[in-house]
Design a protein around this motif. Sequence first.
Motif, PDB file in Angstrom:
ATOM      1  N   LEU A 183       0.919  -1.033  -0.170  1.00  0.00           N
ATOM      2  CA  LEU A 183      -0.011  -0.026  -0.084  1.00  0.00           C
ATOM      3  C   LEU A 183       0.997   1.203   0.122  1.00  0.00           C
ATOM      4  CD1 LEU A 183      -2.794  -0.987   2.593  1.00  0.00           C
ATOM      5  CD2 LEU A 183      -3.240  -0.644   0.260  1.00  0.00           C
ATOM      6  N   LEU A 184       2.018   1.458   0.676  1.00  0.00           N
ATOM      7  CA  LEU A 184       2.969   2.573   0.638  1.00  0.00           C
ATOM      8  C   LEU A 184       3.263   2.691  -0.622  1.00  0.00           C
ATOM      9  CD1 LEU A 184       4.789   1.604   4.017  1.00  0.00           C
ATOM     10  CD2 LEU A 184       3.244   3.668   3.513  1.00  0.00           C
ATOM     11  N   ALA A 188       2.638   6.084  -3.244  1.00  0.00           N
ATOM     12  CA  ALA A 188       3.712   6.676  -3.984  1.00  0.00           C
ATOM     13  C   ALA A 188       3.300   6.869  -5.436  1.00  0.00           C
ATOM     14  CB  ALA A 188       4.870   6.069  -3.611  1.00  0.00           C
ATOM     15  N   GLU A 189       2.844   5.633  -5.988  1.00  0.00           N
ATOM     16  CA  GLU A 189       2.554   5.592  -7.388  1.00  0.00           C
ATOM     17  C   GLU A 189       1.377   6.083  -7.881  1.00  0.00           C
ATOM     18  OE1 GLU A 189       0.929   2.192 -10.533  1.00  0.00           O
ATOM     19  OE2 GLU A 189       2.155   1.520  -8.657  1.00  0.00           O
ATOM     20  N   SER A 190       0.361   6.368  -7.077  1.00  0.00           N
ATOM     21  CA  SER A 190      -1.084   7.071  -7.421  1.00  0.00           C
ATOM     22  C   SER A 190      -1.384   7.980  -6.028  1.00  0.00           C
ATOM     23  CB  SER A 190      -2.184   6.035  -7.883  1.00  0.00           C
ATOM     24  OG  SER A 190      -1.428   5.037  -8.481  1.00  0.00           O
ATOM     25  N   PRO A 191      -0.504   9.027  -5.831  1.00  0.00           N
ATOM     26  CA  PRO A 191      -0.866   9.664  -4.802  1.00  0.00           C
ATOM     27  C   PRO A 191      -2.282  10.445  -4.455  1.00  0.00           C
ATOM     28  CG  PRO A 191       0.515  10.932  -6.274  1.00  0.00           C
ATOM     29  CD  PRO A 191       0.496   9.528  -6.837  1.00  0.00           C
ATOM     30  N   ARG A 197      -5.204   5.331   0.003  1.00  0.00           N
ATOM     31  CA  ARG A 197      -4.638   6.063   1.165  1.00  0.00           C
ATOM     32  C   ARG A 197      -5.751   5.514   2.548  1.00  0.00           C
ATOM     33  NH1 ARG A 197      -1.075  10.443   0.969  1.00  0.00           N
ATOM     34  NH2 ARG A 197      -0.573  10.902  -1.218  1.00  0.00           N
ATOM     35  N   ALA A 198      -6.887   5.334   2.186  1.00  0.00           N
ATOM     36  CA  ALA A 198      -7.812   4.891   3.218  1.00  0.00           C
ATOM     37  C   ALA A 198      -7.632   3.390   3.666  1.00  0.00           C
ATOM     38  CB  ALA A 198      -9.323   5.041   2.628  1.00  0.00           C
ATOM     39  N   LEU A 202      -6.418   2.028   7.310  1.00  0.00           N
ATOM     40  CA  LEU A 202      -7.066   0.994   7.891  1.00  0.00           C
ATOM     41  C   LEU A 202      -6.089  -0.095   8.329  1.00  0.00           C
ATOM     42  CD1 LEU A 202      -9.687  -0.120   9.097  1.00  0.00           C
ATOM     43  CD2 LEU A 202      -9.990  -0.928   6.669  1.00  0.00           C
ATOM     44  N   ALA A 203      -5.190  -0.299   7.529  1.00  0.00           N
ATOM     45  CA  ALA A 203      -4.148  -1.581   7.554  1.00  0.00           C
ATOM     46  C   ALA A 203      -3.298  -1.130   8.918  1.00  0.00           C
ATOM     47  CB  ALA A 203      -3.579  -1.912   6.444  1.00  0.00           C
ATOM     48  N   GLN A 204      -2.900   0.041   8.729  1.00  0.00           N
ATOM     49  CA  GLN A 204      -1.921   0.638   9.760  1.00  0.00           C
ATOM     50  C   GLN A 204      -2.830   0.514  11.272  1.00  0.00           C
ATOM     51  OE1 GLN A 204      -1.010   4.289   8.100  1.00  0.00           O
ATOM     52  NE2 GLN A 204       1.221   3.862   7.447  1.00  0.00           N
ATOM     53  N   TYR A 205      -3.856   0.857  11.176  1.00  0.00           N
ATOM     54  CA  TYR A 205      -4.615   0.765  12.439  1.00  0.00           C
ATOM     55  C   TYR A 205      -4.938  -0.579  13.059  1.00  0.00           C
ATOM     56  CZ  TYR A 205      -8.459   1.630  15.977  1.00  0.00           C
ATOM     57  OH  TYR A 205      -9.276   1.708  17.035  1.00  0.00           O
TER      58      TYR A 205
END
Length: 476
Positions: A183-184, A188-191, A197-198, A202-205
């Motif tokens: 996802l990171l 970067a590819e499609s900012p 980004r959502a 969610l994955a980080q949370y």
Amino acid sequence: MSGPAPGPAFEFRVLGPLRVFKDGAELPMGANRELAILACLLLNANRVISVERLVEAVWAGSAPRSAWRQVAICVSRLRRRLGAGLIETSSPGYLLRAADDSIDWLRFTSMVARARELAAGDRERAVLLLREALALWSGSPFEHFSGLRYEVARMAEWRLEALETCLELEIELGRHHQVIPELLALVAESPFRERVRAQLMLAQYRAGRRADALRTYQETRRFLLEQIGLEPGPALRRLHEQILRDETALMPRPPAPAPVVPCQLPPQVLPFVGRAGELAFLDAALRPDPEVAVAGTMVVSGPLGVGKTTLTLRWAHTRIDWFPDGQLFADLAGIEIGAVLDRFLRALGERDIPADRAEKLALYRSRTARRRMLVVLDNARDGDEVASLLPGGAGCRVVVTSADPLDELVARQGAHREFLAPLAEDAARELADLLVGAAGATLGPEAVSDLVATSCGNPLSLRLGAARLRTRMARV
């Protein structure tokens, strides 16, 4: 006389550098003009593409006066390289005939569409299919063909949406730790893609990185304000508020319990001999058939001890693979139908069983409506009680054993019926030998012959008589 030899097998790869394979060997391709025409035809395989569109694909708005003639020359060269018959002339342009599975782009779109259909019911299979589809990509397609920029943008959007769907499903499957690096890279590819980004937030949370999730939101907000002067969209703002409040809705839902598959068949009665014709009749009458709109019912009728239950269990155990959603069994001798429905519903995973019999029956038929199940009703007394226990699904099959012929059930429900006769003499002799075993040598052939004669082919009488003979020998 043999038919015509099959034509060459082609494989076209457009999800990256354009490559063509003929019978497994890669073909050297010509100049960019020919490649642009071939790419346009491949992306629109089995559809007529006008010469004007091919001119646009090659020259992107700056075509010379001789463009039409040059397109015809390029098509002629492609035909020589690929072979006759692949590219047809069809007004107002050309058509490339190819099997869908010969073009990786068409395979990709087909697999993505299939994965989306599966996503609601089988996320694991959907993810595997999406990963297989995404693996077809080997680079950026048609990088040097400005006349295909709209096609390139459409293909890139398909890929990104497929990847986003795949990552979303993997997060739902609890793989939030594994997808964060991907996802990171995608951010970067499609900012500007807020969905990505959502997903990252969610994955980080869910991975226990709440501070990182909040930082991702702040970076997203700053980036959007600097680049286009807009705040994040409502979905992203809502997710940010949920993370701030640590809402439980953000955590993964527990997996749905696996459907209960009841296996209630009693053990087979062994040894078993004969009855090949009867088993074949059961096969023919109860074989699963998607064209049949109602559940198939078979009545096995005959006198006491003739082997109705033994035959039914033999067939049921042999054909258990026909009924992957389970097998229900009830001995109806001396039991009330409401109690049988209670047992069946509990076996199907129900815990809140209604008290009203009509509601029980409706729930039972709902729970069996889309299943492939076998229901065995042993020792039925009359057709009404059997009719109350018939399942609701066309994929279900029912076998009823009864000393009564159950004429009304046959008439009203269209049930098949088999009248079970006593065993033939050779089958009865074989069963007697197996039952008596080594004791037969001591008792002599007359004892076994007498047993066969007195049983009159009734298997229960044979079993009881053999058991008494063995008991007599044990006491000697």
